[in-house]
Design a protein around this motif. Structure first.
Motif, PDB file in Angstrom:
ATOM      1  N   THR A   1      -3.621   1.057  -3.919  1.00 36.64           N
ATOM      2  CA  THR A   1      -2.585   0.034  -4.017  1.00 36.64           C
ATOM      3  C   THR A   1      -2.599  -0.503  -5.439  1.00 36.64           C
ATOM      4  OG1 THR A   1      -1.741  -2.013  -3.079  1.00 36.64           O
ATOM      5  CG2 THR A   1      -4.118  -1.832  -3.286  1.00 36.64           C
TER       6      THR A   1
ATOM      7  N   ARG B   1       0.860  -1.179   0.000  1.00 37.09           N
ATOM      8  CA  ARG B   1       0.000   0.000   0.000  1.00 37.09           C
ATOM      9  C   ARG B   1       0.891   1.222   0.000  1.00 37.09           C
ATOM     10  NH1 ARG B   1      -5.522  -0.589   2.147  1.00 37.09           N
ATOM     11  NH2 ARG B   1      -5.284   1.619   2.434  1.00 37.09           N
ATOM     12  N   ASP B   2       0.450   2.260  -0.642  1.00 33.23           N
ATOM     13  CA  ASP B   2       1.285   3.460  -0.746  1.00 33.23           C
ATOM     14  C   ASP B   2       1.103   4.434   0.416  1.00 33.23           C
ATOM     15  OD1 ASP B   2      -1.132   4.641  -1.196  1.00 33.23           O
ATOM     16  OD2 ASP B   2      -0.718   5.212  -3.276  1.00 33.23           O
TER      17      ASP B   2
ATOM     18  N   ASP C   1      -4.802  -8.125  -5.969  1.00 39.07           N
ATOM     19  CA  ASP C   1      -4.308  -6.941  -5.283  1.00 39.07           C
ATOM     20  C   ASP C   1      -3.651  -7.394  -3.981  1.00 39.07           C
ATOM     21  OD1 ASP C   1      -6.372  -7.396  -3.430  1.00 39.07           O
ATOM     22  OD2 ASP C   1      -7.685  -5.910  -4.329  1.00 39.07           O
ATOM     23  N   VAL C   2      -3.311  -6.446  -3.093  1.00 38.62           N
ATOM     24  CA  VAL C   2      -2.602  -6.841  -1.867  1.00 38.62           C
ATOM     25  C   VAL C   2      -3.452  -7.701  -0.948  1.00 38.62           C
ATOM     26  CG1 VAL C   2      -1.000  -4.900  -1.876  1.00 38.62           C
ATOM     27  CG2 VAL C   2      -3.159  -4.682  -0.668  1.00 38.62           C
TER      28      VAL C   2
END
Length: 135
Positions: free
Chosen positions: A107, A101-102, A123-124
Motif C-alpha cells: 500500500t 490497498r492494491d 499509511d492506510v
C-alpha cells in the motif's frame, strides 16, 4: 465482519452498521475539519525537500483527489499550513488518506515531516498524526 444486527425489525449488515457508528464517532473525534492545500508535488527523490524554506516553486500543483505515481513510485508532496488562531494550543491532528490497498500485500506509505522534522510514518493503517500544541 460477519453477522447481522437487528434494529426496529430491519436487518443491517454488520459492516454497514459499523461504518455508520464509525462515521458518528469521527464527528466527535474530528470536531472541525480544515482542508490542507494547495499541494506541490515532485515525482522523484529530492534532497532537502523536507526543509521549511525549500523552494518548491518549480514543482507541479497537486489537488486532493488527483492520481499520482504507480507501483513502487516515489514522490514528494508539500503543503504550507497556517494554524488558525482559534485552534492554537488545542489538540490537533493531520489526517491523511494515502490510498487503498492494491489487493496485494502493499500500500502507499510515507514519512510525514512537520517544520523539517520527521513526525511519523503514514499509511492506510496510520492516517492520523497528532501535532504538538506549540505548533
Amino acid at each position: 465482519l460477519a453477522g447481522l444486527f437487528r434494529r426496529r425489525g430491519v436487518k443491517l449488515l454488520a459492516r454497514e452498521k459499523t461504518g455508520k457508528i464509525l462515521w458518528e464517532v469521527a464527528g466527535t473525534v474530528y470536531r472541525e475539519r480544515l482542508v490542507i492545500g494547495p499541494f506541490k508535488t515532485f515525482p522523484n527523490e529530492c534532497a532537502g525537500a523536507e526543509a521549511p524554506g525549500f523552494d518548491d516553486r518549480g514543482w507541479a500543483d497537486f489537488a486532493l483527489g488527483d492520481a499520482w505515481g504507480g507501483y513502487d513510485a516515489v514522490a514528494w508532496f508539500r503543503a504550507r499550513l497556517r494554524v488558525p488562531e482559534r485552534l492554537r494550543g488545542k489538540k490537533l491532528a493531520l489526517r491523511f488518506v494515502v490510498g487503498p490497498r492494491d489487493g496485494g500485500d502493499s500500500t502507499a506509505e510515507t514519512l510525514l515531516f512537520v517544520n523539517g522534522v520527521p513526525l511519523q510514518a503514514v499509511d492506510v493503517w496510520h492516517g492520523a498524526a497528532w501535532l504538538a500544541a506549540e505548533l
